[in-house]
Write an enzyme that holds these catalytic residues in place. Structure first.
Site, mmCIF file in Angstrom:
data_model
loop_
_atom_site.group_PDB
_atom_site.id
_atom_site.type_symbol
_atom_site.label_atom_id
_atom_site.label_comp_id
_atom_site.label_asym_id
_atom_site.label_seq_id
_atom_site.Cartn_x
_atom_site.Cartn_y
_atom_site.Cartn_z
ATOM 1 N N ARG A 86 1.332 3.699 -4.660
ATOM 2 C CA ARG A 86 0.368 4.809 -4.662
ATOM 3 C C ARG A 86 1.005 6.073 -5.237
ATOM 4 O O ARG A 86 0.791 7.182 -4.756
ATOM 5 C CB ARG A 86 -0.177 5.079 -3.254
ATOM 6 N N SER B 40 -8.436 5.024 2.865
ATOM 7 C CA SER B 40 -7.179 4.955 3.623
ATOM 8 C C SER B 40 -6.465 6.300 3.587
ATOM 9 O O SER B 40 -6.126 6.798 2.508
ATOM 10 C CB SER B 40 -6.275 3.867 3.036
ATOM 11 N N GLU C 71 -1.546 9.192 2.367
ATOM 12 C CA GLU C 71 -1.913 8.797 1.005
ATOM 13 C C GLU C 71 -2.789 9.869 0.372
ATOM 14 O O GLU C 71 -2.775 10.080 -0.836
ATOM 15 C CB GLU C 71 -2.655 7.459 1.033
#
Length: 335
Positions: A161, A235, A331
């Site tokens: 990510r 998320s 994230e």
């Protein structure tokens, strides 16, 4: 092209946080970027779908909303195809385009919210597939040098990510196009998560990228809330990576702990499992909360401030550190 002043961003971030941008402009071409006149002392933020961002307050600077569109096949042979897409294209629309044309490789990434320009920035991924697996190149406009740069996969320095655009080049570029290398002969990834089980429940006998995409869509719709109904950014936390030795120690205390072996020998933990085990699933504090079906997702029940959601995430981080000795990382980008 003109800037709007004191523009509400409630409709431009999937948490639905009602903050204002001092200056806001929609960008639909590189030519518009070339003509931008910006004050150097003000911060600048490029915004796509706003699906991975948490605004803590009003943005006292420039927000450029990427609306550069277009999808075209730029090269193909009997095995592969290169497809270039404008960075402002909706990601799921692009996935549907590829499935419809028999271009394999991103069907596991169906229904991920956001725009294509964010896909390499975040190196988005789901169900065993990441964008780096299909990435070919991108073009990005340097907002201060006023020229286009081309980035290969190695130039992007992809991580989990992560990419060079989230650190070294943060705030310097607007991605204008992304080119993906996709396959005409699919390699199916169905062992991660519940895809195989979903395919069986769907009664799929002849496996196809359409079937895999549909299975992913069904899973995501069941587990994840629709931002149009309840504000969220998907998320909120990354799945942490620990050593195999540390994992064995945790498993001696929590035999049902969920982890996935990585090529280098480390273990990736399921952050959602830990958050749920710590008792946060379905938790609510004011208008901020944790989703009742997926503990990785923080939600805005309506009218929450960015700081309320951030403070809740801080409590969760501290809780996981205390219970498991593991540091989680957000994230979502906090602005």
């Amino acid at each position: 092209m003109q800037f709007s002043e004191n523009k509400s961003l409630a409709a431009f971030n999937s948490f639905g946080i009602d903050v204002k941008a001092r200056y806001f402009a929609k960008i639909s071409s590189v030519d518009e970027l070339s003509n931008l006149q910006l004050m150097q002392n003000l911060p600048l933020l490029v915004l796509g779908g706003g699906s991975n961002i948490l605004f803590m307050g009003d943005f006292n600077g420039y927000i450029l909303h990427n609306q550069i569109r277009g999808i075209e096949v730029v090269h193909e042979d009997e095995d592969q195809v290169l497809v270039r897409t404008g960075a402002g294209e909706v990601w799921h629309d692009f996935v549907e385009y590829c499935i419809g044309n028999g271009f394999a490789g991103i069907e596991n990434l169906a229904l991920i919210p956001g725009r294509n320009g964010a896909s390499p920035i975040q190196n988005i991924g789901a169900y065993g597939v990441e964008v780096k697996d299909v990435f070919y190149e991108l073009e990005a406009f340097h907002l201060f040098e006023k020229k286009i740069y081309r980035f290969s996969a190695s130039d992007c320095a992809f991580g989990y990510r992560d990419s060079v655009f989230k650190n070294k080049y943060k705030g310097q570029f607007m991605i204008s196009s992304v080119t993906y290398r996709l396959n005409k002969k699919p390699t199916f990834h169905t062992t991660y998560g519940a895809i195989q089980q979903e395919l069986e429940e769907m009664g799929v006998e002849d496996l196809s990228i359409r079937a895999v995409g549909d299975a992913v869509i069904r899973i995501r719709r069941f587990k994840l809330p629709d931002p149009a109904i309840i504000g969220n950014a998907g998320s909120f936390f990354k799945n942490p990576e620990i050593s195999a030795a540390d994992f064995q120690q945790l498993r001696s205390v929590y035999p049902d702990i969920v982890g996935y072996a990585l090529p280098g020998g480390n273990i990736k933990l399921a952050a959602g499992w830990m958050i749920e085990k710590a008792g946060w699933k379905g938790f609510r504090k004011g208008q901020a909360g944790v989703h009742d079906k997926q503990a990785l997702v923080l939600v805005n029940h309506g009218g929450a401030k960015g700081k309320e959601i951030y403070d809740l995430s801080e409590e969760i981080l501290a809780s996981i550190r205390e219970k498991f000795g593991v540091d989680l990382e957000r994230e979502v980008n906090v602005v």
